[in-house]
Design an enzyme around this catalytic site. Structure first.
Site, mmCIF file in Angstrom:
data_model
loop_
_atom_site.group_PDB
_atom_site.id
_atom_site.type_symbol
_atom_site.label_atom_id
_atom_site.label_comp_id
_atom_site.label_asym_id
_atom_site.label_seq_id
_atom_site.Cartn_x
_atom_site.Cartn_y
_atom_site.Cartn_z
ATOM 1 N N ASP A 288 -11.296 2.870 4.093
ATOM 2 C CA ASP A 288 -11.701 1.460 4.009
ATOM 3 C C ASP A 288 -13.218 1.344 3.931
ATOM 4 O OD1 ASP A 288 -9.908 -0.593 3.764
ATOM 5 O OD2 ASP A 288 -9.424 -0.725 5.910
ATOM 6 N N LYS B 294 0.839 -1.199 0.000
ATOM 7 C CA LYS B 294 0.000 0.000 0.000
ATOM 8 C C LYS B 294 0.877 1.252 0.000
ATOM 9 C CE LYS B 294 -3.852 -2.321 2.189
ATOM 10 N NZ LYS B 294 -4.458 -2.817 3.422
ATOM 11 N N GLN C 260 -4.775 -1.385 9.569
ATOM 12 C CA GLN C 260 -4.697 -2.734 9.000
ATOM 13 C C GLN C 260 -5.320 -3.754 9.958
ATOM 14 O OE1 GLN C 260 -3.399 -3.505 5.829
ATOM 15 N NE2 GLN C 260 -4.242 -5.522 6.265
#
Ligand code: NDP
Length: 296
Positions: free
Chosen positions: A121, A54, A98
């Site tokens: 997200d 990422k 994460q």
């Protein structure tokens, strides 16, 4: 193989190109560089790989990447304090924590402490509600990637019968909402669904997000249907470790009109959509026009 291959790797490259163009324009015309902060708690090897990837792709499209690595035994209060700091940092447009988090942390609490407008997200309860009511939101990256590929292949999805196998909060449910938003007739199947083969056989669009290697055989697929395989399953075959999806690719490709492979299908689209969400969040934060085609 009769089906057209939907090449997620190539499509993700195209999306990253669009993001990079928009980032360059933001810099040139407004002096703004979008920023994505990724927080990793602990040393889960798969998570480390994702976070590295990422960060690398964020920089490649011209955005600022901020990585925060915390020890596995970090108190939850310290993580919440870091999120609060990032929420209030104008250089940070997107925040991604994460998952999974270590067992002593409350994932729901942590996710819901991210400012909804920076929740790239799309897991914050406000974004879930906005998506569910058809309002502008941050859309979860994997379903957004699937939607982009479907729109690219079909143009309009209106009136199509879609079956989503799996009802998780991160893939199945938001995928179903997005398909409904595009006027599909949507069925959500799960482990208690009666006669799954029959349900799948009715679908013009099948999205499989289960996590069971090759559980959908070709004879469940309606002739000409579009198959989006979200599953990522590591199995051993002929003495080698290989990645397979939730769909038996070889037999499904004989009946489908179009199909995504694993690897190289949905997977690469997820990070591309994370970058797309970050540039969208940045534009919204500055009241600027959003890039076209990069949101739901
Ligand atoms: P979850 O385990 O959270 O959800 C799986 C879903 O599948 C559940 O709703 C479950 O039903 C359903 N299910 C399980 N067994 C069956 C069955 N026999 N028949 C029908 N439905 C069944 O998984 P995720 O949604 O997080 O992930 C799904 C897959 O997608 C995984 O392989 C994951 O690795 C992959 N993935 C890939 C991503 C990418 O970037 N490409 C991103 C995210 C996930 P029930 O609710 O009844 O238990």
């Amino acid at each position: 193989m009769a089906a057209t291959l939907i090449d997620g790797k190539a499509f993700a490259g195209k999306v990253r190109g669009q993001v990079a163009e928009h980032v360059a324009r933001l810099k040139e015309e407004h002096g703004i560089t979008p920023g994505l902060a990724v927080v990793l708690v602990g040393e889960d090897p798969a998570s480390q790989v994702y976070v590295r990837s990422k960060g690398k792709q964020t920089v490649e499209v011209g955005m600022n990447s901020y990585e925060h690595k915390l020890e596995a035994d970090t108190p939850e209060a310290d993580l919440l304090a870091l999120i609060d700091q990032l929420n209030n940092d104008p250089a940070v447009n997107g925040i991604l924590v994460q998952l999974p988090l270590p067992k002593h942390m409350n994932e729901e609490l942590v996710i819901n402490s991210i400012a909804p407008e920076k929740d790239v997200d799309g897991f914050h309860i406000s974004n879930v509600g906005l998506l569910g009511t058809g309002q502008k939101s941050m859309v979860p990256c994997t379903p957004l990637g699937c939607l982009m590929m479907l729109r690219d292949h079909h143009g309009s999805l209106s009136g199509m019968d879609a079956v989503v196998i799996g009802r998780s909060n991160i893939v199945g449910k938001p995928m179903a909402q997005l398909l409904l938003g595009d006027s599909c007739t949507v069925t959500i199947a799960h482990s208690r669904t009666k006669d799954l083969p029959d349900v799948v056989r009715r679908a013009d669009i099948v999205v499989a997000a289960v996590g069971r290697p090759e559980m959908v055989p070709g004879d469940w697929i309606k002739e000409g249907a579009t198959v989006i395989d979200v599953g990522i399953n590591r199995i051993e075959r002929d003495g080698k470790n290989v990645l397979v999806g939730d769909v038996d690719f070889a037999s499904a490709a004989e009946r489908a009109g179009a199909i995504t492979p694993v690897p190289g299908g949905v997977g690469p689209m997820t990070i591309a959509c994370l970058l797309a969400n970050t540039v969208t969040a940045c534009c919204r934060a500055h009241n600027l026009a959003e890039p076209e085609g990069l949101t739901a």
